[in-house]
Write a protein that holds these residues in place. Sequence first.
Motif, PDB file in Angstrom:
ATOM      1  N   PRO A  71       8.902 -36.905  40.336  1.00 52.39           N
ATOM      2  CA  PRO A  71       9.981 -35.931  40.581  1.00 52.39           C
ATOM      3  C   PRO A  71       9.924 -34.770  39.589  1.00 52.39           C
ATOM      4  CG  PRO A  71      10.861 -38.170  40.342  1.00 52.39           C
ATOM      5  CD  PRO A  71       9.405 -38.232  39.964  1.00 52.39           C
ATOM      6  N   ALA A  72      10.080 -33.566  40.113  1.00 47.47           N
ATOM      7  CA  ALA A  72      10.284 -32.403  39.244  1.00 47.47           C
ATOM      8  C   ALA A  72      11.706 -32.502  38.675  1.00 47.47           C
ATOM      9  CB  ALA A  72      10.127 -31.122  40.047  1.00 47.47           C
ATOM     10  N   VAL A  73      11.990 -31.693  37.665  1.00 47.81           N
ATOM     11  CA  VAL A  73      13.332 -31.716  37.064  1.00 47.81           C
ATOM     12  C   VAL A  73      13.919 -30.312  37.123  1.00 47.81           C
ATOM     13  CG1 VAL A  73      14.690 -32.273  35.010  1.00 47.81           C
ATOM     14  CG2 VAL A  73      12.587 -33.566  35.487  1.00 47.81           C
ATOM     15  N   TYR A  74      15.046 -30.196  37.771  1.00 50.49           N
ATOM     16  CA  TYR A  74      15.746 -28.914  37.888  1.00 50.49           C
ATOM     17  C   TYR A  74      17.081 -28.985  37.168  1.00 50.49           C
ATOM     18  CZ  TYR A  74      12.441 -27.610  41.553  1.00 50.49           C
ATOM     19  OH  TYR A  74      11.305 -27.316  42.254  1.00 50.49           O
ATOM     20  N   PHE A  75      17.521 -27.813  36.714  1.00 47.34           N
ATOM     21  CA  PHE A  75      18.815 -27.705  36.024  1.00 47.34           C
ATOM     22  C   PHE A  75      19.655 -26.669  36.765  1.00 47.34           C
ATOM     23  CE2 PHE A  75      21.769 -26.200  32.818  1.00 47.34           C
ATOM     24  CZ  PHE A  75      22.107 -27.361  32.131  1.00 47.34           C
ATOM     25  N   ARG A  76      20.818 -27.099  37.235  1.00 47.50           N
ATOM     26  CA  ARG A  76      21.718 -26.168  37.945  1.00 47.50           C
ATOM     27  C   ARG A  76      22.750 -25.654  36.936  1.00 47.50           C
ATOM     28  NH1 ARG A  76      21.027 -23.565  42.368  1.00 47.50           N
ATOM     29  NH2 ARG A  76      20.756 -25.340  43.755  1.00 47.50           N
ATOM     30  N   HIS A  77      22.690 -24.348  36.645  1.00 47.60           N
ATOM     31  CA  HIS A  77      23.631 -23.760  35.696  1.00 47.60           C
ATOM     32  C   HIS A  77      25.016 -23.645  36.332  1.00 47.60           C
ATOM     33  CE1 HIS A  77      20.432 -22.410  32.872  1.00 47.60           C
ATOM     34  NE2 HIS A  77      19.717 -22.464  33.974  1.00 47.60           N
ATOM     35  N   ARG A  78      26.014 -23.490  35.453  1.00 45.95           N
ATOM     36  CA  ARG A  78      27.398 -23.347  35.918  1.00 45.95           C
ATOM     37  C   ARG A  78      27.562 -22.212  36.930  1.00 45.95           C
ATOM     38  NH1 ARG A  78      30.903 -22.422  30.753  1.00 45.95           N
ATOM     39  NH2 ARG A  78      28.805 -22.017  30.024  1.00 45.95           N
ATOM     40  N   ASP A  79      26.809 -21.114  36.691  1.00 40.57           N
ATOM     41  CA  ASP A  79      26.956 -19.950  37.572  1.00 40.57           C
ATOM     42  C   ASP A  79      26.084 -20.059  38.823  1.00 40.57           C
ATOM     43  OD1 ASP A  79      24.416 -19.604  36.649  1.00 40.57           O
ATOM     44  OD2 ASP A  79      24.814 -17.791  35.491  1.00 40.57           O
ATOM     45  N   GLY A  80      25.487 -21.222  39.043  1.00 40.13           N
ATOM     46  CA  GLY A  80      24.731 -21.433  40.275  1.00 40.13           C
ATOM     47  C   GLY A  80      23.234 -21.203  40.115  1.00 40.13           C
ATOM     48  N   ARG A  81      22.822 -20.539  39.022  1.00 42.54           N
ATOM     49  CA  ARG A  81      21.381 -20.330  38.829  1.00 42.54           C
ATOM     50  C   ARG A  81      20.667 -21.680  38.698  1.00 42.54           C
ATOM     51  NH1 ARG A  81      20.105 -18.550  33.891  1.00 42.54           N
ATOM     52  NH2 ARG A  81      22.259 -18.918  33.247  1.00 42.54           N
ATOM     53  N   LEU A  82      19.374 -21.635  38.986  1.00 43.28           N
ATOM     54  CA  LEU A  82      18.589 -22.865  38.929  1.00 43.28           C
ATOM     55  C   LEU A  82      17.402 -22.636  37.995  1.00 43.28           C
ATOM     56  CD1 LEU A  82      18.461 -25.607  40.568  1.00 43.28           C
ATOM     57  CD2 LEU A  82      16.683 -24.492  41.906  1.00 43.28           C
ATOM     58  N   THR A  83      17.150 -23.595  37.089  1.00 46.28           N
ATOM     59  CA  THR A  83      15.960 -23.500  36.232  1.00 46.28           C
ATOM     60  C   THR A  83      15.104 -24.741  36.445  1.00 46.28           C
ATOM     61  OG1 THR A  83      17.151 -22.247  34.541  1.00 46.28           O
ATOM     62  CG2 THR A  83      15.142 -23.340  33.833  1.00 46.28           C
ATOM     63  N   LEU A  84      13.814 -24.511  36.627  1.00 42.35           N
ATOM     64  CA  LEU A  84      12.869 -25.636  36.711  1.00 42.35           C
ATOM     65  C   LEU A  84      12.529 -26.059  35.285  1.00 42.35           C
ATOM     66  CD1 LEU A  84      10.806 -27.400  38.327  1.00 42.35           C
ATOM     67  CD2 LEU A  84       9.184 -25.526  38.024  1.00 42.35           C
ATOM     68  N   LEU A  85      12.827 -27.312  34.925  1.00 41.47           N
ATOM     69  CA  LEU A  85      12.555 -27.790  33.564  1.00 41.47           C
ATOM     70  C   LEU A  85      11.229 -28.533  33.462  1.00 41.47           C
ATOM     71  CD1 LEU A  85      16.031 -29.106  32.343  1.00 41.47           C
ATOM     72  CD2 LEU A  85      14.931 -26.920  31.871  1.00 41.47           C
ATOM     73  N   ASN A  86      10.811 -29.125  34.550  1.00 43.20           N
ATOM     74  CA  ASN A  86       9.552 -29.862  34.495  1.00 43.20           C
ATOM     75  C   ASN A  86       9.005 -30.042  35.903  1.00 43.20           C
ATOM     76  OD1 ASN A  86       7.466 -31.102  33.184  1.00 43.20           O
ATOM     77  ND2 ASN A  86       8.699 -32.726  32.257  1.00 43.20           N
ATOM     78  N   ARG A  87       7.695 -30.084  35.990  1.00 39.46           N
ATOM     79  CA  ARG A  87       7.052 -30.432  37.264  1.00 39.46           C
ATOM     80  C   ARG A  87       5.746 -31.114  36.924  1.00 39.46           C
ATOM     81  NH1 ARG A  87       4.469 -24.651  38.699  1.00 39.46           N
ATOM     82  NH2 ARG A  87       4.319 -25.391  40.818  1.00 39.46           N
ATOM     83  N   PHE A  88       5.289 -31.900  37.836  1.00 38.96           N
ATOM     84  CA  PHE A  88       4.082 -32.704  37.609  1.00 38.96           C
ATOM     85  C   PHE A  88       3.186 -32.554  38.817  1.00 38.96           C
ATOM     86  CE2 PHE A  88       7.802 -34.655  35.728  1.00 38.96           C
ATOM     87  CZ  PHE A  88       7.414 -34.912  34.433  1.00 38.96           C
ATOM     88  N   GLY A  89       1.904 -32.702  38.577  1.00 36.68           N
ATOM     89  CA  GLY A  89       0.956 -32.620  39.688  1.00 36.68           C
ATOM     90  C   GLY A  89      -0.097 -33.693  39.559  1.00 36.68           C
ATOM     91  N   TYR A  90      -1.032 -33.632  40.455  1.00 27.08           N
ATOM     92  CA  TYR A  90      -2.104 -34.624  40.476  1.00 27.08           C
ATOM     93  C   TYR A  90      -2.851 -34.659  39.144  1.00 27.08           C
ATOM     94  CZ  TYR A  90      -6.669 -36.603  41.472  1.00 27.08           C
ATOM     95  OH  TYR A  90      -7.815 -37.347  41.401  1.00 27.08           O
ATOM     96  N   ALA A  91      -3.024 -33.482  38.507  1.00 31.66           N
ATOM     97  CA  ALA A  91      -3.768 -33.427  37.244  1.00 31.66           C
ATOM     98  C   ALA A  91      -3.076 -34.282  36.178  1.00 31.66           C
ATOM     99  CB  ALA A  91      -3.903 -31.988  36.769  1.00 31.66           C
ATOM    100  N   ASP A  92      -1.751 -34.326  36.201  1.00 31.41           N
ATOM    101  CA  ASP A  92      -1.018 -35.149  35.215  1.00 31.41           C
ATOM    102  C   ASP A  92      -1.281 -36.633  35.466  1.00 31.41           C
ATOM    103  OD1 ASP A  92       0.454 -32.953  33.912  1.00 31.41           O
ATOM    104  OD2 ASP A  92       1.386 -32.748  35.874  1.00 31.41           O
ATOM    105  N   PHE A  93      -1.309 -37.012  36.722  1.00 34.46           N
ATOM    106  CA  PHE A  93      -1.601 -38.407  37.078  1.00 34.46           C
ATOM    107  C   PHE A  93      -3.008 -38.783  36.617  1.00 34.46           C
ATOM    108  CE2 PHE A  93      -3.538 -41.024  40.615  1.00 34.46           C
ATOM    109  CZ  PHE A  93      -3.039 -42.244  40.173  1.00 34.46           C
ATOM    110  N   LYS A  94      -3.959 -37.916  36.939  1.00 29.96           N
ATOM    111  CA  LYS A  94      -5.352 -38.224  36.611  1.00 29.96           C
ATOM    112  C   LYS A  94      -5.534 -38.321  35.095  1.00 29.96           C
ATOM    113  CE  LYS A  94     -10.000 -36.757  37.867  1.00 29.96           C
ATOM    114  NZ  LYS A  94     -10.815 -35.689  38.460  1.00 29.96           N
ATOM    115  N   ARG A  95      -4.917 -37.386  34.374  1.00 29.74           N
ATOM    116  CA  ARG A  95      -5.020 -37.369  32.913  1.00 29.74           C
ATOM    117  C   ARG A  95      -4.357 -38.610  32.308  1.00 29.74           C
ATOM    118  NH1 ARG A  95      -4.692 -38.426  28.622  1.00 29.74           N
ATOM    119  NH2 ARG A  95      -4.444 -37.252  26.697  1.00 29.74           N
ATOM    120  N   ALA A  96      -3.299 -39.081  32.944  1.00 32.17           N
ATOM    121  CA  ALA A  96      -2.609 -40.255  32.408  1.00 32.17           C
ATOM    122  C   ALA A  96      -3.461 -41.517  32.552  1.00 32.17           C
ATOM    123  CB  ALA A  96      -1.268 -40.443  33.119  1.00 32.17           C
ATOM    124  N   MET A  97      -4.404 -41.492  33.469  1.00 31.34           N
ATOM    125  CA  MET A  97      -5.220 -42.688  33.707  1.00 31.34           C
ATOM    126  C   MET A  97      -6.468 -42.739  32.827  1.00 31.34           C
ATOM    127  SD  MET A  97      -3.402 -44.253  35.805  1.00 31.34           S
ATOM    128  CE  MET A  97      -1.835 -43.443  35.582  1.00 31.34           C
TER     129      MET A  97
END
Length: 399
Positions: A351-377
Amino acid sequence: MTDDELPTPCFLISESALLANLACMERLRREAGVRMLLALKCFSCWGAFPVLAPYLDGTTSSGPYEARLGRETLGKETHAYSVDYADRDIPWINACADKAIFNSLGQLARYRAMLKPAISVGLRINPGVSYARQDLADPARRHSRLGVPWEQLRQDAPDADLRRLGVDGAMLHMNCENADIHAYADMLDLVSRRLGHVLDRLSWLSLGGGVAFTAPGYPVDSLARLLREFGRRHRLVLYMEPGEAVVTRSTDLIVTVLDIVRNGMDIAVVDSATEAHRLDTLVYREPATIRQASAGGAHAYQIAASSCLAGDVFCTARFDAPLQVGQRLHVQDSGGYTMVKLNWFNGLRMPAVYFRHRDGRLTLLNRFGYADFKRAMSLHAIACDGQAEAQLQLELPIE
Ligand SMILES: Cc1ncc(COP(=O)(O)O)c(C=O)c1O
């Protein structure tokens, strides 16, 4: 972007919900005069720390990486506790910590002299009393290794003077999701009776985490009174180490129904798994709750994971209308002890991680892809006969 447009699975942290918890914590902090340290073991999503920082005095940790993260990202008072430090942890503690807390008298004896003089030293004491619904999470369980058992202190430090051992403070962690103030008051009384003579000679005490003071209807004022009296009685600077109470009800894990199958009941299979993304559901066997569910709904479903583990189920829930493939569900209260425990089981999308601000804005805090999985192995494949294997690189989207 609306919540419905976010790619799933993802965590969505709500600033408004966090602030409601933080306002409650601030009241307790002010009225009780207690210092608040975020327990990073519960929530280490440092991208969100700027919102938490004004309400926190610092962080507490359970291992060297958390200690460093606390120092680097929140940067306030940094407590470093570990069940067992190793030699190589000590430089980290010296670089990161204001207070170092040892779990045993053996660890204290081994490492005390290696700490910088500026670091205040604490000892975890096990008061032999706890509030925990499950044995697995009970710090006072039989043969617990968590802290020096209070009776043992009588033998090993018969004059009750931990100062002689270079100890200035103590940590007692004895609660797990405790919303019962009467039970807590009884425990503090017992702590005073069992350990008062030890605590009276120290300058600070951390009472650990596990008090559900942000639960709806929790009597925060009574808790503040209780803590103030306890601190005065033993002339201690008090700390609390909340984790769950800070993030409770702030974060949804948003998932999509990918399939609906039937085997004795309707089963909605979603693009996430408790084993990979919400491990405590599985470990503690505490079903999740779904925001869209309705207690009296006519349509019951098992909300099941896309992992291969047969018992990997989020919960059973009822809905007013039949679920549809492609429909989103929000697994509530998914902020604590989730992102810190993510794993790559089954090669599921993380899961990616998003942050919803009080004023409705959205910030992406983290995302992961296949490269992260491969590197973790693995970093790389072993070379057989001196030849590195050429690797197939498929042309696919990175996520
Ligand atoms: C020593 C210590 N402090 C703080 C916490 C945080 O507890 P909670 O997230 O329940 O508030 C824990 C949880 O296990 C802990 O072991």
